[in-house]
Design an enzyme around this catalytic site. Structure first.
Site, PDB file in Angstrom:
ATOM      1  N   TYR A 162       1.084  -1.121   0.455  1.00  0.00           N
ATOM      2  CA  TYR A 162       0.283   0.042  -0.241  1.00  0.00           C
ATOM      3  C   TYR A 162       1.103   1.269   0.209  1.00  0.00           C
ATOM      4  CZ  TYR A 162      -3.528   3.355   1.673  1.00  0.00           C
ATOM      5  OH  TYR A 162      -4.755   4.294   1.573  1.00  0.00           O
ATOM      6  N   LYS A 166       1.541   4.000  -2.853  1.00  0.00           N
ATOM      7  CA  LYS A 166       0.456   5.357  -2.192  1.00  0.00           C
ATOM      8  C   LYS A 166       1.979   6.337  -2.685  1.00  0.00           C
ATOM      9  CE  LYS A 166      -3.677   5.068  -1.401  1.00  0.00           C
ATOM     10  NZ  LYS A 166      -4.646   5.294  -2.556  1.00  0.00           N
TER      11      LYS A 166
END
Length: 303
Positions: A162, A166
């Site tokens: 993640y 990002k």
């Protein structure tokens, strides 16, 4: 007065949480909406809420990381409403795991939905805007709001997939802002905190009364960046939640070392870097924790 009257906006991940709140806020500001998520009653319910409130919305369900879906979203906006003005990339999933236990599928799924999903829609939207800019002989009205996360600032230990995705979205935001500026495209990223189905286990139940981490607290900034005021803002990254909008600064150079002879040796490197890194238990230094204390109620504790 609505700031987006006559504009056309795409929102991905619009079936729930942040995406639903952003879609409804953009519609309330006057935008005609093309909404994407996986097919199902959740997406249909958001479309129906917008229509019931007097807005205009259509659903284009599908996997946001498929090129065909990105092409279909832009086509739905152009064919159905006559153009495209705003793209809000929000779709995402979590597959949290420590890096040494993470499966190939857990890595690929998160990076695919978040980073590739942002690329796919951006690819088709910017191509359409570039063509319009060439046809019109100048910049067009074009806004992209991408969804990053503070995970990329913190290097969240159990979210390597993640955090990496990002961080990639921030880089995609900057590259798109630079590459498409002359066509009028304004591109920014937000790092939102919100209590949603994806983050509920992390944040826990909301406190009694108004929830400071409600998704609708994030939506006003998205509307602002999508609106006329967004013409002056591009290539920026914001942290947003509750009553906070924090504008991040770019990374800075912490220190510079130069080899006296022009070529580093092991001895010189040890002499230069040794006095800087002295902790017996080192910890990652290239992180930003300054955003953490901006909200006292992130995890549901009493304000």
């Amino acid at each position: 007065m609505a700031t987006l009257d006559g504009r056309v906006a795409i929102v991905t991940g619009a079936g729930q949480g942040l995406g639903a709140a952003e879609a409804e806020a953009l519609a309330a500001a006057g935008a005609r909406m093309v909404l994407n998520d996986l097919p199902g009653p959740a997406l249909d319910a958001v479309v129906e809420r917008i229509r019931t409130a007097g807005g205009t919305a259509v659903a284009v369900p599908g996997d946001v990381a498929d090129m065909a879906t990105g092409e279909a979203l832009v086509k739905a906006a152009v064919d159905g409403f006559g153009g495209l003005d705003v793209l809000v990339n929000n779709a995402g999933v979590l597959r949290d795991r420590m890096i040494f236990s993470m499966s190939e599928q857990e890595w690929d799924t998160v990076v695919r939905v978040h980073l590739r999903g942002h690329f796919v829609t951006t690819r088709f939207a910017t191509a359409w805007w570039r063509d319009r800019s060439k046809d019109e002989g100048g910049p067009v009205y074009a806004r992209i709001v991408n969804t990053a996360s503070e995970a990329f600032l913190l290097g969240s230990a159990g979210q390597a997939n993640y955090a990496a995705a990002k961080g990639g979205i921030v880089s995609l935001t900057l590259a798109t802002a630079r590459g498409c500026a002359r066509h009028g495209v304004r591109v920014n990223a937000i790092c939102p905190r919100a209590r949603t189905g994806m983050t509920g286990e992390l944040m826990g139940p909301p406190p009694s009364g108004a929830d400071p981490m409600a998704p609708d607290r994030v939506a006003p900034l998205v509307v602002h960046l999508a609106g006329p005021s967004g013409a002056r803002i591009t290539g920026e990254v914001f942290v947003v939640h509750g009553d906070v909008v924090a504008l991040l600064g770019p990374p800075t150079v912490r220190a510079v070392f130069r080899a006296e002879t022009g070529t580093w040796t092991a001895t010189e490197l040890d002499a230069a870097l040794g006095p800087v890194f002295t902790a017996e238990q080192p910890k990652p230094g290239f992180v930003c924790e300054e955003t953490l204390p901006l909200a006292a109620t992130t995890f549901g504790e009493a304000p």
